[in-house]
Design a protein around this motif. Structure first.
Motif, mmCIF file in Angstrom:
data_model
loop_
_atom_site.group_PDB
_atom_site.id
_atom_site.type_symbol
_atom_site.label_atom_id
_atom_site.label_comp_id
_atom_site.label_asym_id
_atom_site.label_seq_id
_atom_site.Cartn_x
_atom_site.Cartn_y
_atom_site.Cartn_z
ATOM 1 N N TYR A 1 1.986 1.637 -8.535
ATOM 2 C CA TYR A 1 2.636 1.027 -7.662
ATOM 3 C C TYR A 1 2.075 0.329 -6.501
ATOM 4 C CZ TYR A 1 6.486 3.376 -10.296
ATOM 5 O OH TYR A 1 7.140 3.881 -11.337
ATOM 6 N N CYS A 2 0.873 0.643 -6.194
ATOM 7 C CA CYS A 2 0.475 0.370 -4.879
ATOM 8 C C CYS A 2 -1.162 -0.318 -5.051
ATOM 9 C CB CYS A 2 0.069 1.327 -3.830
ATOM 10 S SG CYS A 2 1.799 2.132 -3.645
ATOM 11 N N GLN A 3 -1.371 -1.390 -4.108
ATOM 12 C CA GLN A 3 -2.784 -1.888 -4.279
ATOM 13 C C GLN A 3 -3.794 -0.855 -3.738
ATOM 14 O OE1 GLN A 3 -3.076 -5.562 -1.959
ATOM 15 N NE2 GLN A 3 -5.056 -5.032 -1.239
ATOM 16 N N SER A 4 -3.453 0.046 -2.912
ATOM 17 C CA SER A 4 -4.266 1.087 -2.235
ATOM 18 C C SER A 4 -3.249 2.064 -2.010
ATOM 19 C CB SER A 4 -5.090 0.864 -1.282
ATOM 20 O OG SER A 4 -5.919 -0.360 -1.515
ATOM 21 N N PRO B 1 19.641 7.354 6.514
ATOM 22 C CA PRO B 1 18.585 6.556 5.744
ATOM 23 C C PRO B 1 17.509 7.854 5.885
ATOM 24 C CG PRO B 1 18.819 5.406 7.584
ATOM 25 C CD PRO B 1 20.047 6.328 7.660
ATOM 26 N N GLU B 2 16.712 7.830 4.652
ATOM 27 C CA GLU B 2 15.644 8.597 4.676
ATOM 28 C C GLU B 2 14.285 8.104 4.973
ATOM 29 O OE1 GLU B 2 13.071 11.121 4.959
ATOM 30 O OE2 GLU B 2 14.808 12.167 4.813
ATOM 31 N N PRO B 3 13.850 8.043 6.187
ATOM 32 C CA PRO B 3 12.648 7.253 6.558
ATOM 33 C C PRO B 3 11.257 7.494 5.814
ATOM 34 C CG PRO B 3 13.375 8.576 8.428
ATOM 35 C CD PRO B 3 14.193 8.658 7.378
ATOM 36 N N LEU B 4 11.145 8.795 5.561
ATOM 37 C CA LEU B 4 10.038 9.383 4.937
ATOM 38 C C LEU B 4 9.643 9.106 3.448
ATOM 39 C CD1 LEU B 4 9.657 12.581 7.308
ATOM 40 C CD2 LEU B 4 9.177 10.066 7.673
ATOM 41 N N LEU B 5 10.770 8.410 2.854
ATOM 42 C CA LEU B 5 10.668 7.981 1.392
ATOM 43 C C LEU B 5 11.183 6.608 1.635
ATOM 44 C CD1 LEU B 5 10.169 8.093 -1.682
ATOM 45 C CD2 LEU B 5 12.475 9.219 -1.750
ATOM 46 N N ALA B 6 10.290 5.526 1.758
ATOM 47 C CA ALA B 6 10.666 4.191 2.171
ATOM 48 C C ALA B 6 9.523 3.213 2.026
ATOM 49 C CB ALA B 6 11.318 4.201 3.489
ATOM 50 N N ILE B 7 9.979 1.940 1.936
ATOM 51 C CA ILE B 7 9.109 0.919 1.969
ATOM 52 C C ILE B 7 9.381 0.277 3.301
ATOM 53 C CG2 ILE B 7 8.244 -1.218 1.034
ATOM 54 C CD1 ILE B 7 9.570 -0.052 -1.713
ATOM 55 N N TRP B 8 8.256 0.072 4.141
ATOM 56 C CA TRP B 8 8.469 -0.292 5.366
ATOM 57 C C TRP B 8 7.575 -1.803 5.335
ATOM 58 C CZ3 TRP B 8 10.699 1.958 9.658
ATOM 59 C CH2 TRP B 8 11.205 3.156 9.379
ATOM 60 N N GLU B 9 8.264 -2.668 5.718
ATOM 61 C CA GLU B 9 7.591 -4.026 5.886
ATOM 62 C C GLU B 9 6.938 -4.484 6.891
ATOM 63 O OE1 GLU B 9 7.948 -5.853 2.962
ATOM 64 O OE2 GLU B 9 9.462 -4.550 1.938
ATOM 65 N N PRO B 10 6.056 -5.465 6.868
ATOM 66 C CA PRO B 10 5.279 -5.703 8.146
ATOM 67 C C PRO B 10 6.182 -6.246 9.211
ATOM 68 C CG PRO B 10 4.356 -6.995 5.922
ATOM 69 C CD PRO B 10 5.801 -6.159 5.439
ATOM 70 N N GLU B 11 7.182 -6.745 8.986
ATOM 71 C CA GLU B 11 7.998 -7.247 10.152
ATOM 72 C C GLU B 11 8.368 -5.820 10.866
ATOM 73 O OE1 GLU B 11 8.652 -8.308 6.981
ATOM 74 O OE2 GLU B 11 7.695 -10.105 7.270
ATOM 75 N N SER B 12 8.431 -4.587 10.449
ATOM 76 C CA SER B 12 8.843 -3.497 11.214
ATOM 77 C C SER B 12 7.740 -3.057 12.211
ATOM 78 C CB SER B 12 9.273 -2.459 10.222
ATOM 79 O OG SER B 12 8.206 -1.898 9.561
ATOM 80 N N TRP C 1 4.166 -1.010 3.444
ATOM 81 C CA TRP C 1 3.830 0.447 3.361
ATOM 82 C C TRP C 1 4.943 1.171 2.410
ATOM 83 C CZ3 TRP C 1 -1.142 1.963 3.840
ATOM 84 C CH2 TRP C 1 -1.984 1.248 4.329
ATOM 85 N N LEU C 2 4.432 1.781 1.355
ATOM 86 C CA LEU C 2 5.339 2.686 0.571
ATOM 87 C C LEU C 2 5.049 4.126 1.229
ATOM 88 C CD1 LEU C 2 7.400 3.809 -1.512
ATOM 89 C CD2 LEU C 2 5.551 3.207 -3.092
ATOM 90 N N THR C 3 5.981 4.935 1.879
ATOM 91 C CA THR C 3 5.581 5.934 2.374
ATOM 92 C C THR C 3 6.256 6.832 1.857
ATOM 93 O OG1 THR C 3 7.528 5.823 4.137
ATOM 94 C CG2 THR C 3 5.411 5.018 4.796
ATOM 95 N N ASN D 1 0.746 -1.206 0.001
ATOM 96 C CA ASN D 1 -0.004 -0.015 0.048
ATOM 97 C C ASN D 1 1.068 1.133 0.012
ATOM 98 O OD1 ASN D 1 -2.447 -1.251 0.096
ATOM 99 N ND2 ASN D 1 -2.047 -1.582 2.252
ATOM 100 N N GLY D 2 0.225 2.318 -0.460
ATOM 101 C CA GLY D 2 0.897 3.763 -0.247
ATOM 102 C C GLY D 2 0.397 4.533 0.768
ATOM 103 N N LEU D 3 1.411 5.141 1.518
ATOM 104 C CA LEU D 3 0.858 5.981 2.625
ATOM 105 C C LEU D 3 1.464 7.462 2.154
ATOM 106 C CD1 LEU D 3 -0.606 6.108 5.465
ATOM 107 C CD2 LEU D 3 1.754 5.748 6.497
ATOM 108 N N ILE D 4 0.679 8.454 2.088
ATOM 109 C CA ILE D 4 1.267 9.826 1.722
ATOM 110 C C ILE D 4 1.080 10.674 3.206
ATOM 111 C CG2 ILE D 4 0.918 11.959 0.490
ATOM 112 C CD1 ILE D 4 -0.429 9.953 -1.640
ATOM 113 N N LEU D 5 2.090 10.965 3.746
ATOM 114 C CA LEU D 5 2.153 11.592 5.006
ATOM 115 C C LEU D 5 1.776 13.078 4.718
ATOM 116 C CD1 LEU D 5 5.514 9.810 6.140
ATOM 117 C CD2 LEU D 5 3.147 9.405 6.869
#
Length: 185
Positions: free
Chosen positions: A39-42, A124-135, A85-87, A2-6
């Motif tokens: 790129y994202c399901q939602s 690292p740039e955490p606000l442009l990243a892909i966060w995996e479920p394990e995180s 989550w692609l943030t 999924n995509g997440l726009i902050l």
């Protein structure tokens, strides 16, 4: 994924909601929504309660914690804990299709996250990243310790870091002067 726009920041230095600023003849949040959709399901907008009306008709995840980006990540994972989550932060106007394509193609799902290494800060740039479920568990644990920094999460390791070919991608715009310079280029 999924995509997440902050978009939930207070924009105090800018003096106006940064997500509503236009860089490409449309509000930045709308540009990012359209950019992430292939790129994202939602794709969701992570916003505050008082911002919901601004994004009427678009999928939103309302963060009631108001602790910054970490709150947005917590809300996203609570919504879909088994998905990545692609943030993307709304104040990074130089992100484009090449940026997202490079990030997605180099994703390492076996690691907690995939992110660009900022060549200027060596972080690292955490606000442009892909966060995996394990995180998710680590994010929750950090929140419970009152540590709200996504950067600290990434600095704990197990993150796939990509060299950033265009440092401008990682530039965020926080003041009216920075915005004026960005739109002039």
């Amino acid at each position: 994924m999924n995509g997440l726009i902050l978009v939930g920041g207070r924009s105090t230095r800018m003096g106006t909601d940064k997500s509503q600023l236009a860089y490409r003849h449309q509000p930045q949040w709308r540009y990012l929504y359209e950019l992430l959709t292939p790129y994202c399901q939602s794709v969701f907008l992570s916003c505050r309660k008082d911002q919901e009306e601004s994004f009427e008709g678009f999928p939103r995840l309302t963060d009631t914690r108001e602790i910054g980006p970490l709150g947005g990540l917590l809300t996203a994972f609570a919504h879909a804990p088994h998905e990545a989550w692609l943030t993307v932060a709304c104040d990074m106007p130089f992100i484009d299709e090449e940026t997202i394509d490079l990030l997605v193609k180099n994703r390492q799902p076996a690691q907690r996250a995939t992110a660009f290494l900022n060549p200027e800060t060596r972080r690292p740039e955490p606000l442009l990243a892909i966060w995996e479920p394990e995180s998710y568990e680590l994010i929750r644990a950090q929140f419970q310790q009152n540590n709200f920094s996504p950067l600290h999460l990434m600095q704990k390791g197990d993150v796939h870091l990509l060299p950033c070919p265009r440092p401008r991608w990682l530039q965020n715009i926080n003041t009216p002067e920075e915005w004026a310079t960005a739109v002039a280029k």
